[in-house]
Design a protein around this motif. Structure first.
Motif, PDB file in Angstrom:
ATOM      1  N   ALA A   1       0.415  22.915 -11.069  1.00  0.00           N
ATOM      2  CA  ALA A   1       1.227  23.780 -10.200  1.00  0.00           C
ATOM      3  C   ALA A   1       1.279  23.157  -8.817  1.00  0.00           C
ATOM      4  O   ALA A   1       0.282  23.175  -8.090  1.00  0.00           O
ATOM      5  CB  ALA A   1       0.609  25.177 -10.145  1.00  0.00           C
ATOM      6  N   ILE A   2       2.414  22.558  -8.461  1.00  0.00           N
ATOM      7  CA  ILE A   2       2.569  21.916  -7.143  1.00  0.00           C
ATOM      8  C   ILE A   2       4.000  22.192  -6.679  1.00  0.00           C
ATOM      9  O   ILE A   2       4.948  21.631  -7.230  1.00  0.00           O
ATOM     10  CB  ILE A   2       2.353  20.384  -7.228  1.00  0.00           C
ATOM     11  CG1 ILE A   2       0.975  20.068  -7.824  1.00  0.00           C
ATOM     12  CG2 ILE A   2       2.512  19.740  -5.847  1.00  0.00           C
ATOM     13  CD1 ILE A   2       0.713  18.589  -8.008  1.00  0.00           C
ATOM     14  N   PRO A   3       4.169  23.036  -5.667  1.00  0.00           N
ATOM     15  CA  PRO A   3       5.530  23.312  -5.187  1.00  0.00           C
ATOM     16  C   PRO A   3       6.194  22.045  -4.639  1.00  0.00           C
ATOM     17  O   PRO A   3       5.512  21.111  -4.209  1.00  0.00           O
ATOM     18  CB  PRO A   3       5.306  24.341  -4.073  1.00  0.00           C
ATOM     19  CG  PRO A   3       3.927  24.866  -4.272  1.00  0.00           C
ATOM     20  CD  PRO A   3       3.144  23.790  -4.956  1.00  0.00           C
ATOM     21  N   SER A   4       7.512  22.046  -4.638  1.00  0.00           N
ATOM     22  CA  SER A   4       8.279  20.885  -4.156  1.00  0.00           C
ATOM     23  C   SER A   4       7.967  20.592  -2.692  1.00  0.00           C
ATOM     24  O   SER A   4       7.749  21.516  -1.910  1.00  0.00           O
ATOM     25  CB  SER A   4       9.775  21.165  -4.239  1.00  0.00           C
ATOM     26  OG  SER A   4      10.165  21.272  -5.563  1.00  0.00           O
ATOM     27  N   ALA A   5       8.013  19.307  -2.379  1.00  0.00           N
ATOM     28  CA  ALA A   5       7.917  18.910  -0.971  1.00  0.00           C
ATOM     29  C   ALA A   5       9.265  19.163  -0.299  1.00  0.00           C
ATOM     30  O   ALA A   5      10.265  19.430  -0.976  1.00  0.00           O
ATOM     31  CB  ALA A   5       7.532  17.445  -0.871  1.00  0.00           C
TER      32      ALA A   5
ATOM     33  N   VAL B   1      -0.596   1.197 -18.720  1.00  0.00           N
ATOM     34  CA  VAL B   1      -0.075   2.543 -18.966  1.00  0.00           C
ATOM     35  C   VAL B   1       1.254   2.701 -18.251  1.00  0.00           C
ATOM     36  O   VAL B   1       1.518   2.029 -17.256  1.00  0.00           O
ATOM     37  CB  VAL B   1      -1.018   3.649 -18.425  1.00  0.00           C
ATOM     38  CG1 VAL B   1      -2.283   3.743 -19.238  1.00  0.00           C
ATOM     39  CG2 VAL B   1      -1.334   3.462 -16.944  1.00  0.00           C
ATOM     40  N   TYR B   2       2.062   3.591 -18.788  1.00  0.00           N
ATOM     41  CA  TYR B   2       3.132   4.134 -17.956  1.00  0.00           C
ATOM     42  C   TYR B   2       2.742   5.529 -17.527  1.00  0.00           C
ATOM     43  O   TYR B   2       2.006   6.226 -18.227  1.00  0.00           O
ATOM     44  CB  TYR B   2       4.509   4.078 -18.629  1.00  0.00           C
ATOM     45  CG  TYR B   2       4.897   5.132 -19.639  1.00  0.00           C
ATOM     46  CD1 TYR B   2       4.915   6.496 -19.345  1.00  0.00           C
ATOM     47  CD2 TYR B   2       5.339   4.749 -20.905  1.00  0.00           C
ATOM     48  CE1 TYR B   2       5.319   7.444 -20.265  1.00  0.00           C
ATOM     49  CE2 TYR B   2       5.746   5.691 -21.843  1.00  0.00           C
ATOM     50  CZ  TYR B   2       5.730   7.039 -21.515  1.00  0.00           C
ATOM     51  OH  TYR B   2       6.120   7.971 -22.433  1.00  0.00           O
ATOM     52  N   ILE B   3       3.214   5.910 -16.341  1.00  0.00           N
ATOM     53  CA  ILE B   3       2.990   7.254 -15.813  1.00  0.00           C
ATOM     54  C   ILE B   3       4.376   7.810 -15.510  1.00  0.00           C
ATOM     55  O   ILE B   3       5.074   7.290 -14.634  1.00  0.00           O
ATOM     56  CB  ILE B   3       2.145   7.210 -14.522  1.00  0.00           C
ATOM     57  CG1 ILE B   3       0.878   6.373 -14.722  1.00  0.00           C
ATOM     58  CG2 ILE B   3       1.797   8.630 -14.071  1.00  0.00           C
ATOM     59  CD1 ILE B   3       0.143   6.055 -13.422  1.00  0.00           C
ATOM     60  N   ALA B   4       4.788   8.801 -16.261  1.00  0.00           N
ATOM     61  CA  ALA B   4       6.110   9.414 -16.063  1.00  0.00           C
ATOM     62  C   ALA B   4       5.879  10.823 -15.537  1.00  0.00           C
ATOM     63  O   ALA B   4       5.284  11.654 -16.223  1.00  0.00           O
ATOM     64  CB  ALA B   4       6.887   9.444 -17.374  1.00  0.00           C
ATOM     65  N   THR B   5       6.328  11.071 -14.302  1.00  0.00           N
ATOM     66  CA  THR B   5       6.023  12.344 -13.634  1.00  0.00           C
ATOM     67  C   THR B   5       7.326  13.086 -13.349  1.00  0.00           C
ATOM     68  O   THR B   5       8.226  12.548 -12.706  1.00  0.00           O
ATOM     69  CB  THR B   5       5.254  12.077 -12.327  1.00  0.00           C
ATOM     70  OG1 THR B   5       4.148  11.208 -12.619  1.00  0.00           O
ATOM     71  CG2 THR B   5       4.730  13.364 -11.741  1.00  0.00           C
ATOM     72  N   ARG B   6       7.398  14.308 -13.847  1.00  0.00           N
ATOM     73  CA  ARG B   6       8.641  15.090 -13.725  1.00  0.00           C
ATOM     74  C   ARG B   6       8.402  16.365 -12.930  1.00  0.00           C
ATOM     75  O   ARG B   6       7.380  17.025 -13.079  1.00  0.00           O
ATOM     76  CB  ARG B   6       9.161  15.466 -15.116  1.00  0.00           C
ATOM     77  CG  ARG B   6       9.745  14.302 -15.907  1.00  0.00           C
ATOM     78  CD  ARG B   6       9.886  14.713 -17.370  1.00  0.00           C
ATOM     79  NE  ARG B   6      10.802  13.859 -18.140  1.00  0.00           N
ATOM     80  CZ  ARG B   6      10.414  12.802 -18.850  1.00  0.00           C
ATOM     81  NH1 ARG B   6       9.153  12.434 -18.874  1.00  0.00           N
ATOM     82  NH2 ARG B   6      11.300  12.100 -19.548  1.00  0.00           N
ATOM     83  N   ARG B   7       9.396  16.694 -12.160  1.00  0.00           N
ATOM     84  CA  ARG B   7       9.410  17.973 -11.445  1.00  0.00           C
ATOM     85  C   ARG B   7      10.080  19.006 -12.340  1.00  0.00           C
ATOM     86  O   ARG B   7      11.208  18.797 -12.800  1.00  0.00           O
ATOM     87  CB  ARG B   7      10.184  17.778 -10.137  1.00  0.00           C
ATOM     88  CG  ARG B   7      10.710  19.006  -9.479  1.00  0.00           C
ATOM     89  CD  ARG B   7       9.664  19.862  -8.831  1.00  0.00           C
ATOM     90  NE  ARG B   7       8.864  19.198  -7.807  1.00  0.00           N
ATOM     91  CZ  ARG B   7       7.659  19.682  -7.441  1.00  0.00           C
ATOM     92  NH1 ARG B   7       7.150  20.765  -8.020  1.00  0.00           N
ATOM     93  NH2 ARG B   7       6.972  19.059  -6.507  1.00  0.00           N
ATOM     94  N   VAL B   8       9.386  20.100 -12.642  1.00  0.00           N
ATOM     95  CA  VAL B   8       9.976  21.201 -13.406  1.00  0.00           C
ATOM     96  C   VAL B   8       9.708  22.469 -12.593  1.00  0.00           C
ATOM     97  O   VAL B   8       8.661  23.103 -12.729  1.00  0.00           O
ATOM     98  CB  VAL B   8       9.356  21.314 -14.826  1.00  0.00           C
ATOM     99  CG1 VAL B   8      10.093  22.355 -15.662  1.00  0.00           C
ATOM    100  CG2 VAL B   8       9.350  19.963 -15.547  1.00  0.00           C
ATOM    101  N   GLY B   9      10.622  22.810 -11.698  1.00  0.00           N
ATOM    102  CA  GLY B   9      10.426  23.965 -10.810  1.00  0.00           C
ATOM    103  C   GLY B   9       9.216  23.740  -9.904  1.00  0.00           C
ATOM    104  O   GLY B   9       9.105  22.715  -9.230  1.00  0.00           O
TER     105      GLY B   9
END
Ligand code: FES
Ligand SMILES: [Fe+2]
Length: 413
Positions: free
Chosen positions: A386-390, A223-231
């Protein structure tokens, strides 16, 4: 002379040969033998109103449905004197050659030689080349390898998605080698460039965020796992590759505008070599009846997947067809400069090479070991959390990678 390698075109003109082990699909080639160990789609049932001439793995074949409803895949040229069976006539049992009326059953057995004297036993000695078939969800598969190595037909768990209907979808052909089409399936960073930043948003704006990338081997392949931050949201997109030439992906409609549980409506796509420089993609799609799509609409290729756009538009807004088919008819690996974002491509080619070598050693390659009727687990999904930025960018990238891995291991339970 200019210093260094500036203006070095004169010294860089040589184009080495493509990798013969990975890219040649014809009969008797190492990769051709490998690809023949798997069920391969050859046609849609919807295309069989008349016998259909196809070229698969460098072999000319006819796919037909006889009047008794059985589907056959025969060598194209009649065993009598070679007339093409694309001009044949389906009969109650088998296909009748137009030229002298010989009839072949779906297993290649000659059933009639009507011009021969009564009592002739010629038929008993004549066989037309034939391959076993399996009809599934409107798609006809053939097994073109040695009979004693025929694997069970794999049942991916993605064939059952609650509330959706698995439908025959698009078929489209690219003028290039099969492997570069498959390379694309484990190259998720291109979705940010080709489909968003380079040529306008082809899917959704969320694709324009360059993802954190990860790849993992799975029982079914990788698999590929592509994880993006959107706000304050994190969008994880997971896609599977199943050797030798299958991949699946979610629809490109994710806006990542609110948290939501995993969704799996997906497309499952096979890239089948017609020959070394022509490849046909066959798709099945999971369709929600609420979308109200007709079978004809489902059968349309997605934006930019085929050559259905004018050249000027393809130049301004290039898409998958243009990027993949323009890597040369057969991409030359010896000229590439593989980068950190190509780790998935490297893993995919290793799976293929290991499989080719396993076949050459007399073994069965990975992806042929499935038990009849047992679902094969896959991971394709979109999930938005829903995960706020580190605190700092590096910590946030780590957080994204861990979140992506967590999604895959949670869904493996
Ligand atoms: S060539 Fe087919 S029956 Fe003669
Ligand atoms: Fe793409």
């Amino acid at each position: 002379m200019p210093s260094g390698d500036a203006f070095s075109g004169y010294h860089r003109r040589d184009v080495p040969a493509p990798d013969p082990e990975l890219t040649r699909a014809g009969p008797g080639t190492p990769c051709g033998e490998y690809l023949r160990r798997y069920w391969q789609p050859v046609a849609y049932v919807r295309e069989l109103a008349s016998p259909l001439r196809v070229r698969i793995l460098g072999e000319d074949l006819v796919v037909f449905r006889d009047r008794g409803g059985r589907i056959g895949v025969l060598h194209l040229h009649c065993a009598h004197r070679g007339t093409s069976l694309e001009f044949g006539i389906p009969v109650e049992r088998g296909l009748r050659c137009c030229y002298h009326g010989w009839v072949y059953d779906v297993d290649g057995r000659c059933l009639e030689t009507p011009g021969e004297p009564a009592g002739s036993r010629l038929c008993e000695r004549v066989w037309q080349g034939a391959y076993p078939t399996h009809e599934f969800a409107g798609l006809v598969f053939a097994y073109m390898g040695p009979s004693e190595r025929r694997p069970a037909f794999p049942l991916y768990d993605s064939y059952e998605v609650p509330g959706h209907t698995l439908m025959p979808a698009a078929r489209f052909t690219l003028p290039c080698n099969w492997l570069q089409i498959k390379d694309n399936s484990m190259d998720p960073v291109h979705t940010a460039f080709l489909h968003a930043l380079s040529s306008g948003y082809q899917f959704t704006e969320a694709f324009g965020a360059v993802p954190e990338l990860d790849w993992q081997l799975t029982e079914a392949g990788m698999v590929y796992i592509a994880t993006r931050r959107v706000g304050d949201l994190v969008w994880v997109r997971v896609c599977d590759y199943m050797p030798p030439n299958v991949h699946q992906f979610t629809r490109e409609i994710e806006e990542a505008s609110e948290a939501k549980p995993a969704s799996r409506p997906i497309i499952i796509r096979w890239a089948v070599p017609n020959d070394d420089t022509l490849t046909t993609n066959f798709e099945l799609a999971q369709v929600d009846p609420a979308w109200g799509l007709t079978p004809e609409q489902v059968a349309q290729p997605g934006f930019g997947q085929s050559d259905d756009r004018p050249y000027a538009e393809r130049q301004r807004y290039p898409a998958d067809f243009d990027a993949q088919s323009s890597q040369r008819p057969i991409a030359v690996h010896a000229l590439e400069h593989l980068a950190s974002t190509d780790r998935g491509v490297i893993m995919l080619r290793k799976i293929v090479r290991d499989g080719i070598r396993a076949v050459a050693r007399g073994e069965d390659p990975a992806g042929t070991q499935w038990k009849e009727g047992r679902a094969v687990r896959t991971f394709t999904q979109d999930v938005v959390l829903a995960i706020p930025s580190a605190a700092d960018p590096e910590a946030d990238r780590r957080l994204l990678r861990e979140t992506g891995r967590g999604v895959v291991s949670d869904s493996a339970r």
